[in-house]
Enzyme design. Structure first.
Site, PDB file in Angstrom:
ATOM      1  N   LYS A  50       0.824  -1.209   0.000  1.00  0.00           N
ATOM      2  CA  LYS A  50       0.000   0.000   0.000  1.00  0.00           C
ATOM      3  C   LYS A  50       0.862   1.264   0.000  1.00  0.00           C
ATOM      4  O   LYS A  50       0.468   2.289  -0.572  1.00  0.00           O
ATOM      5  CB  LYS A  50      -0.968  -0.001   1.183  1.00  0.00           C
ATOM      6  CG  LYS A  50      -2.236  -0.805   0.896  1.00  0.00           C
ATOM      7  CD  LYS A  50      -1.917  -2.185   0.378  1.00  0.00           C
ATOM      8  CE  LYS A  50      -3.068  -3.013  -0.087  1.00  0.00           C
ATOM      9  NZ  LYS A  50      -2.635  -4.361  -0.533  1.00  0.00           N
ATOM     10  N   TYR A 176      -5.201 -10.737  -6.507  1.00  0.00           N
ATOM     11  CA  TYR A 176      -4.976  -9.455  -5.842  1.00  0.00           C
ATOM     12  C   TYR A 176      -3.521  -9.003  -5.939  1.00  0.00           C
ATOM     13  O   TYR A 176      -3.232  -7.855  -6.277  1.00  0.00           O
ATOM     14  CB  TYR A 176      -5.391  -9.575  -4.376  1.00  0.00           C
ATOM     15  CG  TYR A 176      -6.881  -9.612  -4.194  1.00  0.00           C
ATOM     16  CD1 TYR A 176      -7.506  -8.870  -3.216  1.00  0.00           C
ATOM     17  CD2 TYR A 176      -7.691 -10.381  -5.025  1.00  0.00           C
ATOM     18  CE1 TYR A 176      -8.881  -8.890  -3.052  1.00  0.00           C
ATOM     19  CE2 TYR A 176      -9.055 -10.412  -4.882  1.00  0.00           C
ATOM     20  CZ  TYR A 176      -9.654  -9.667  -3.902  1.00  0.00           C
ATOM     21  OH  TYR A 176     -11.017  -9.679  -3.761  1.00  0.00           O
ATOM     22  N   ILE A 177      -2.608  -9.897  -5.630  1.00  0.00           N
ATOM     23  CA  ILE A 177      -1.198  -9.514  -5.630  1.00  0.00           C
ATOM     24  C   ILE A 177      -0.743  -9.164  -7.034  1.00  0.00           C
ATOM     25  O   ILE A 177      -0.091  -8.131  -7.261  1.00  0.00           O
ATOM     26  CB  ILE A 177      -0.337 -10.633  -5.027  1.00  0.00           C
ATOM     27  CG1 ILE A 177      -0.672 -10.807  -3.538  1.00  0.00           C
ATOM     28  CG2 ILE A 177       1.160 -10.341  -5.198  1.00  0.00           C
ATOM     29  CD1 ILE A 177      -0.005 -12.009  -2.896  1.00  0.00           C
ATOM     30  N   GLU A 180      -2.503  -5.751  -8.172  1.00  0.00           N
ATOM     31  CA  GLU A 180      -2.050  -4.567  -7.430  1.00  0.00           C
ATOM     32  C   GLU A 180      -0.619  -4.204  -7.808  1.00  0.00           C
ATOM     33  O   GLU A 180      -0.314  -3.045  -8.124  1.00  0.00           O
ATOM     34  CB  GLU A 180      -2.156  -4.814  -5.929  1.00  0.00           C
ATOM     35  CG  GLU A 180      -3.583  -4.798  -5.403  1.00  0.00           C
ATOM     36  CD  GLU A 180      -3.669  -4.922  -3.895  1.00  0.00           C
ATOM     37  OE1 GLU A 180      -4.799  -5.030  -3.383  1.00  0.00           O
ATOM     38  OE2 GLU A 180      -2.612  -4.916  -3.220  1.00  0.00           O
ATOM     39  N   GLY A 260      -0.923 -17.625  -6.419  1.00  0.00           N
ATOM     40  CA  GLY A 260      -1.626 -18.089  -5.228  1.00  0.00           C
ATOM     41  C   GLY A 260      -0.679 -18.228  -4.051  1.00  0.00           C
ATOM     42  O   GLY A 260       0.502 -17.863  -4.129  1.00  0.00           O
ATOM     43  N   HIS A 434     -24.897  15.218   0.319  1.00  0.00           N
ATOM     44  CA  HIS A 434     -24.678  15.547  -1.095  1.00  0.00           C
ATOM     45  C   HIS A 434     -23.628  16.653  -1.193  1.00  0.00           C
ATOM     46  O   HIS A 434     -23.662  17.595  -0.421  1.00  0.00           O
ATOM     47  CB  HIS A 434     -25.977  16.020  -1.740  1.00  0.00           C
ATOM     48  CG  HIS A 434     -25.793  16.538  -3.130  1.00  0.00           C
ATOM     49  ND1 HIS A 434     -25.693  15.700  -4.222  1.00  0.00           N
ATOM     50  CD2 HIS A 434     -25.662  17.812  -3.606  1.00  0.00           C
ATOM     51  CE1 HIS A 434     -25.510  16.427  -5.312  1.00  0.00           C
ATOM     52  NE2 HIS A 434     -25.506  17.713  -4.965  1.00  0.00           N
TER      53      HIS A 434
END
Length: 449
Positions: A50, A176-177, A180, A260, A434
Site C-alpha cells: 500500500k 490481488y497480488i 495490485e 496463489g 450531497h
C-alpha cells in the site's frame, strides 16, 4: 526443558497480540520467530504494497487530470519510491519488536518445529507448552515450470527489495497480488503483461467487476492475456523468456509469480504432533480454531482463513476468549469484508447473488452505476458501481460489491449495517450527504422499492 502456559509460533498480526495479552495476564508465554517480526502484513504484504501503491496511484491520477483540463508532467523516481517503502516497513517492524520487548513474552529468534504434541524444538533447545498456537502464515506458491528454478524471479517477498523496477514486467497470475503490483509497476513506468489461465481477471469476482478492472488496466497500458498458461521459462543475461501454451514467447527483464499462496507448516506438525491438515494443506480447525489435537490452535492464513490482516486480528480476539474457556466466540460470528487496492478499488462484504443462489437463499440484487452518482461525474471518477444483495423474504442484507474510487472505505457502510442486523430499508431511509460517493448508497437501496 523450559515449560510455558502458551507457545505461539510466528509473529504475525494475530500471534503477537495474543502472546502479549496472555503475558499481561500473568501467563508464561514463549513466541518463536524465524524471520522478521510482524508477519506477512508488515514485511511483504499490506504495509509495503500500500505504500508502493500510494506513489503509483498518485502518478496514475496525475496523468488523468488532463481529462479535466489540468496538464501535469509526471516524473517517477522509482528507486526513491522503493526506498520509501522499505523505510516504512522498517518502522513498522521495529514497532512490533519494541512491543514484544516491552512485554513479558520470551522471544526465541529461531525456527520452531514439533518434537511431540506439546514439545517444540528451536535449535538445540526444547520448550514444553500447555497450549500451542500456530501463526505461521503463507508464502507464494511457485509453479513447477521448466527453467524457473534458480532464476531471479519475483514474488511479493522480494518485489520491494528491488533497487529499480523492471522495464518490462511479466506477471503470472491475475489475483490481488498480481493486479495490485502489476498496475502499480505500470503506473510507475514499467511495461506490464499479465498472464492468467482464467477467462477473466480476478476469477473469484463477478463478471462486471472484472470488466471494469480490464478497462482500467488497458487505460494504464497493461496487456492482459486470458486463458493462457506459462509452460516454460528461460533466463539469460538479465532477461526472461516465458513460453505460453499457445507457443507465444514473452520477453522481459522482470517476472512476478503471483498464482496463489501455500501454507507454511512447521516441521513435525503432522508426523510428531499429530495435527491434521485439510485437503489444501492448511491446518484443519474447527469453529473454535482448535486443531485435531486438544489445546492446539491455529489462526489467520495458515488456518485456511481468508488471507487478510483484519481476519488474523479478529482470530486473536476470538482465541483470547476461547483459550480461557469462553467458547461463545467462533470463527463464524463476524461479518467479513475485504478490498482490492487496484484503481478502481474493489470492496466486498458477504454474499454475491451467485453465492446466495448456490446456498438456496431467495434473493434480490440491485446495481447502481457510479456514472449516475453526482460526485463520480464531478470528479471524473465514473468507473464502477454499487451492488446490493438482499434476502427476498426478510429484507436482510446478504452482501454487497462496490467497485470504484475508495470502494474499500465505502463498503464499511454495508458491513456496519450487516453487523447491526439492519435491513435494506434502513439504508433506503438514510439521508446521506450531497455530493458524496456515499450518497449513492441510499439511491442503490431505493431501487428495491
Amino acid at each position: 526443558m523450559a515449560r510455558y502456559d502458551l507457545a505461539v509460533i510466528g509473529s504475525g498480526q494475530g500471534g503477537v497480540p495474543l502472546a502479549v495479552d496472555a503475558a499481561s495476564q500473568g501467563r508464561s508465554v514463549v513466541l518463536f520467530e524465524r524471520g522478521a517480526f510482524g508477519g506477512t502484513c508488515v514485511n511483504v504484504g499490506c504495509t509495503p504494497s500500500k505504500a508502493f501503491l500510494a506513489s503509483a496511484h498518485s502518478a496514475g491520477r496525475a496523468r488523468r487530470t488532463a481529462e479535466i483540463g489540468v496538464h501535469c508532467e509526471v516524473r517517477v523516481d522509482a528507486p526513491a519510491v522503493l526506498q520509501r517503502v522499505r523505510r516504512i516497513v522498517g518502522v513498522w517492524r521495529e514497532g512490533v519488536e519494541e512491543k514484544l520487548a516491552r512485554s513479558a513474552v520470551h522471544v526465541v529468534r529461531a525456527e520452531a518445529s514439533f518434537d511431540a504434541p506439546h514439545v517444540l524444538r528451536a535449535g538445540d533447545d526444547t520448550y514444553e507448552a500447555d497450549v500451542v498456537v500456530i501463526d505461521t502464515g503463507t508464502s507464494a506458491a511457485i509453479p513447477d515450470l521448466p527453467g524457473l528454478a534458480g532464476t531471479p524471479y519475483l514474488t511479493n517477498a522480494n518485489f520491494f527489495l528491488q533497487d529499480a523496477l523492471p522495464k518490462h514486467l511479466i506477471v503470472l497470475g491475475s489475483g490481488y497480488i498480481g493486479l495490485e503490483l502489476g498496475q502499480g509497476a505500470a503506473r510507475l513506468g514499467s511495461d506490464v503483461t499479465v498472464v492468467t489461465p482464467d477467462d477473466r481477471l480476478v476469477a473469484r469476482e463477478e463478471l462486471d467487476t472484472c470488466s471494469v478492472l480490464t478497462r482500467a488496466l488497458a487505460r494504464d497500458g497493461i496487456s492482459v492475456l486470458l486463458e493462457r498458461r506459462a509452460v516454460a521459462v528461460a533466463h539469460d543475461d538479465g532477461r526472461f523468456e516465458v513460453t505460453l501454451d499457445d507457443k507465444t514467447v514473452l520477453s522481459g527483464d522482470g517476472l512476478l509469480i503471483a498464482i496463489g499462496r501455500r501454507p507454511t507448516i512447521p516441521a513435525g506438525t503432522v508426523e510428531r504432533a499429530g495435527i491434521a491438515l485439510d485437503a489444501r494443506g492448511f491446518v484443519q480447525c474447527d469453529e473454535h480454531l482448535q486443531t485435531s489435537v486438544p489445546n492446539h490452535y491455529a489462526l489467520g492464513d495458515v488456518a485456511g482463513q481468508p488471507q487478510f490482516t483484519h481476519v488474523s486480528w479478529e482470530d486473536f480476539r476470538r482465541l483470547r476468549s476461547i483459550i480461557v474457556g469462553d467458547r461463545s466466540r467462533t470463527r463464524s460470528d463476524r461479518v467479513l469484508g475485504y478490498a482490492m487496492y487496484t484503481e478502481p478499488q474493489v470492496g466486498r462484504v458477504g454474499m454475491t447473488r451467485d453465492d446466495a443462489q448456490k446456498a438456496g437463499i431467495p434473493c434480490r440484487d440491485v446495481t447502481y452505476q457510479l456514472a449516475d452518482v453526482a460526485r463520480g461525474i464531478e470528479w471524473n471518477l465514473e468507473d464502477g458501481f454499487f451492488r446490493l444483495v438482499v434476502h427476498a423474504q426478510t429484507d436482510a442484507i446478504l452482501g454487497a460489491t462496490f467497485v470504484g474510487y475508495e470502494a474499500g472505505e465505502l463498503i464499511h457502510v454495508i458491513l456496519a449495517h450487516m453487523e447491526a442486523g439492519s435491513t435494506w430499508r434502513t439504508i433506503e431511509r438514510s439521508v446521506h450527504i450531497h455530493p458524496t460517493f456515499a450518497e449513492g448508497i441510499p439511491s442503490l437501496a431505493r431501487l428495491l422499492l
